[in-house]
Design an enzyme around this catalytic site. Structure first.
Site, PDB file in Angstrom:
ATOM      1  N   ASP A  67       0.865  -1.123   0.050  1.00 54.12           N
ATOM      2  CA  ASP A  67      -0.071   0.001   0.069  1.00 54.12           C
ATOM      3  C   ASP A  67       0.828   1.366  -0.045  1.00 54.12           C
ATOM      4  OD1 ASP A  67       1.047  -0.528   2.557  1.00 54.12           O
ATOM      5  OD2 ASP A  67      -0.988  -0.964   3.495  1.00 54.12           O
ATOM      6  N   ASN A 135      -7.434  -3.155  14.080  1.00 53.94           N
ATOM      7  CA  ASN A 135      -8.801  -3.473  13.859  1.00 53.94           C
ATOM      8  C   ASN A 135      -8.796  -4.622  12.771  1.00 53.94           C
ATOM      9  OD1 ASN A 135      -8.043  -2.306  11.472  1.00 53.94           O
ATOM     10  ND2 ASN A 135      -9.550  -0.748  11.335  1.00 53.94           N
ATOM     11  N   HIS A 137      -7.267  -5.102  10.151  1.00 55.89           N
ATOM     12  CA  HIS A 137      -7.006  -4.853   8.763  1.00 55.89           C
ATOM     13  C   HIS A 137      -5.577  -5.442   8.261  1.00 55.89           C
ATOM     14  CE1 HIS A 137      -5.043  -0.685   9.713  1.00 55.89           C
ATOM     15  NE2 HIS A 137      -3.766  -1.656   9.015  1.00 55.89           N
ATOM     16  N   GLU A 142      -9.853  -2.277   5.386  1.00 54.78           N
ATOM     17  CA  GLU A 142     -10.557  -1.860   6.724  1.00 54.78           C
ATOM     18  C   GLU A 142     -11.619  -2.719   6.698  1.00 54.78           C
ATOM     19  OE1 GLU A 142      -8.796  -0.397   8.671  1.00 54.78           O
ATOM     20  OE2 GLU A 142      -7.969   1.650   7.830  1.00 54.78           O
TER      21      GLU A 142
HETATM   22  C1  GLP Z   1      -0.416  -0.258   8.744  1.00 50.65           C
HETATM   23  C2  GLP Z   1      -0.301  -0.948   7.297  1.00 50.65           C
HETATM   24  C3  GLP Z   1      -0.199  -2.483   7.232  1.00 50.65           C
HETATM   25  C4  GLP Z   1       0.389  -2.735   8.630  1.00 50.65           C
HETATM   26  C5  GLP Z   1      -0.465  -2.373   9.806  1.00 50.65           C
HETATM   27  C6  GLP Z   1       0.033  -2.643  11.267  1.00 50.65           C
HETATM   28  O1  GLP Z   1      -1.536   0.771   8.661  1.00 50.65           O
HETATM   29  N1  GLP Z   1      -0.937  -0.254   6.123  1.00 50.65           N
HETATM   30  O2  GLP Z   1       0.220  -2.938   6.225  1.00 50.65           O
HETATM   31  O3  GLP Z   1       0.405  -4.271   8.826  1.00 50.65           O
HETATM   32  O4  GLP Z   1      -0.740  -0.738   9.856  1.00 50.65           O
HETATM   33  O5  GLP Z   1       0.957  -1.790  11.480  1.00 50.65           O
HETATM   34  P1  GLP Z   1       2.018  -1.950  12.846  1.00 50.65           P
HETATM   35  O6  GLP Z   1       2.952  -2.975  12.462  1.00 50.65           O
HETATM   36  O7  GLP Z   1       3.019  -0.944  12.796  1.00 50.65           O
HETATM   37  O8  GLP Z   1       1.372  -2.456  13.938  1.00 50.65           O
END
Ligand code: GLP
Length: 240
Positions: A67, A135, A137, A142
């Site tokens: 992304d 959440n 995702h 989402e």
């Molecule tokens: C972000 C990314 C995801 C990631 C998630 C968790 O928003 N778009 O690809 O896996 O959040 O992030 P973190 O590893 O910092 O908890």
């Protein structure tokens, strides 16, 4: 589903780097889907160390990131493009032409999304690395995302904006939209590696791996993937 448990974040990073290394050694021209966020950072650091020791060669690896924020260009320090350069690509011998990350400032975002999806399909992802949001995702898919979606522009949930605001000086600067691979894009990867670390991920990880398969928890669809490896630390696994 394989679950590999690690005692802490450091061990989770090492175990997951081992799994990625195995993929790159077995198939040097692997097409790898990559994730951003705090969770995979230790894994990238470990992979860089092994590359520097001469144990890994990324010269034929192709990557596609999950992304990118809409509105942030490559040079923006908060863009995922910049994150990937800083935390991984600048330190290994990957060819820049083999790196794919959608452009968050393309004139036509919808066209950028369909082109990205077309390119992914033309290569086919061998191995996809995923983190999981608070959440549930994955990528930026989402809750309530249709499981059949391809790469597209998405609106970020409030919880996601709040969680990701820690990377920005001002919480109001967090973009509200992103380009994200879709659930279908992700599920089409041949292998998936899901990473999770910390107590704050324990409840959502349990729901994702053992709860009802439901778009309310997007990651729950991963239960249907035929080749998924989860590497998580004890804190993240504490409710399972
Ligand atoms: C972000 C990314 C995801 C990631 C998630 C968790 O928003 N778009 O690809 O896996 O959040 O992030 P973190 O590893 O910092 O908890």
């Amino acid at each position: 589903m394989r679950i590999i448990s690690a005692k802490d974040y450091q061990q989770m990073s090492r175990h997951s780097a081992n799994v990625v290394s195995a993929q790159v050694i077995l198939k040097p021209d692997s097409v790898i889907g990559l994730a951003t966020g705090s969770t995979p950072m230790g894994m990238y650091t470990q992979l860089i160390k092994w590359y520097q020791k001469g144990d890994l060669d990324f010269s034929n690896v192709v990557t596609f990131n999950l992304d990118e924020y809409v509105g942030l260009g490559k040079e923006d320090e908060h863009s995922y493009y910049n994150f990937m350069l800083k935390n991984f690509f600048d330190h290994i011998n990957i060819k820049k032409e083999n790196v794919h990350i959608p452009s968050g400032i393309a004139d036509d975002i919808d066209l950028e999304c369909s082109e990205y999806e077309r390119k992914i399909k033309s290569y086919g992802i061998d191995f996809q690395v995923l983190g999981i949001g608070h959440n549930g995702h994955i990528g930026f898919n989402e809750p309530y995302t249709h499981f059949g979606r391809d790469t597209r522009k998405v609106e970020l949930a409030e919880l996601t904006i709040l969680a990701n605001s820690r990377f920005f000086e001002n919480p109001n600067d967090v973009p509200t939209h992103a380009i994200s691979m879709g659930m279908r894009t992700i599920m089409q990867a041949k292998k998936i590696l899901l990473l999770a670390s910390g107590k704050h991920k324990a409840s959502v990880l349990k729901q994702a791996l053992y709860g009802k398969i439901d778009p309310i928890v997007p990651a729950s669809i991963l239960q249907l993937h035929t080749d998924i490896t989860v590497v998580a630390d004890m804190d993240a696994l504490s409710e399972i």
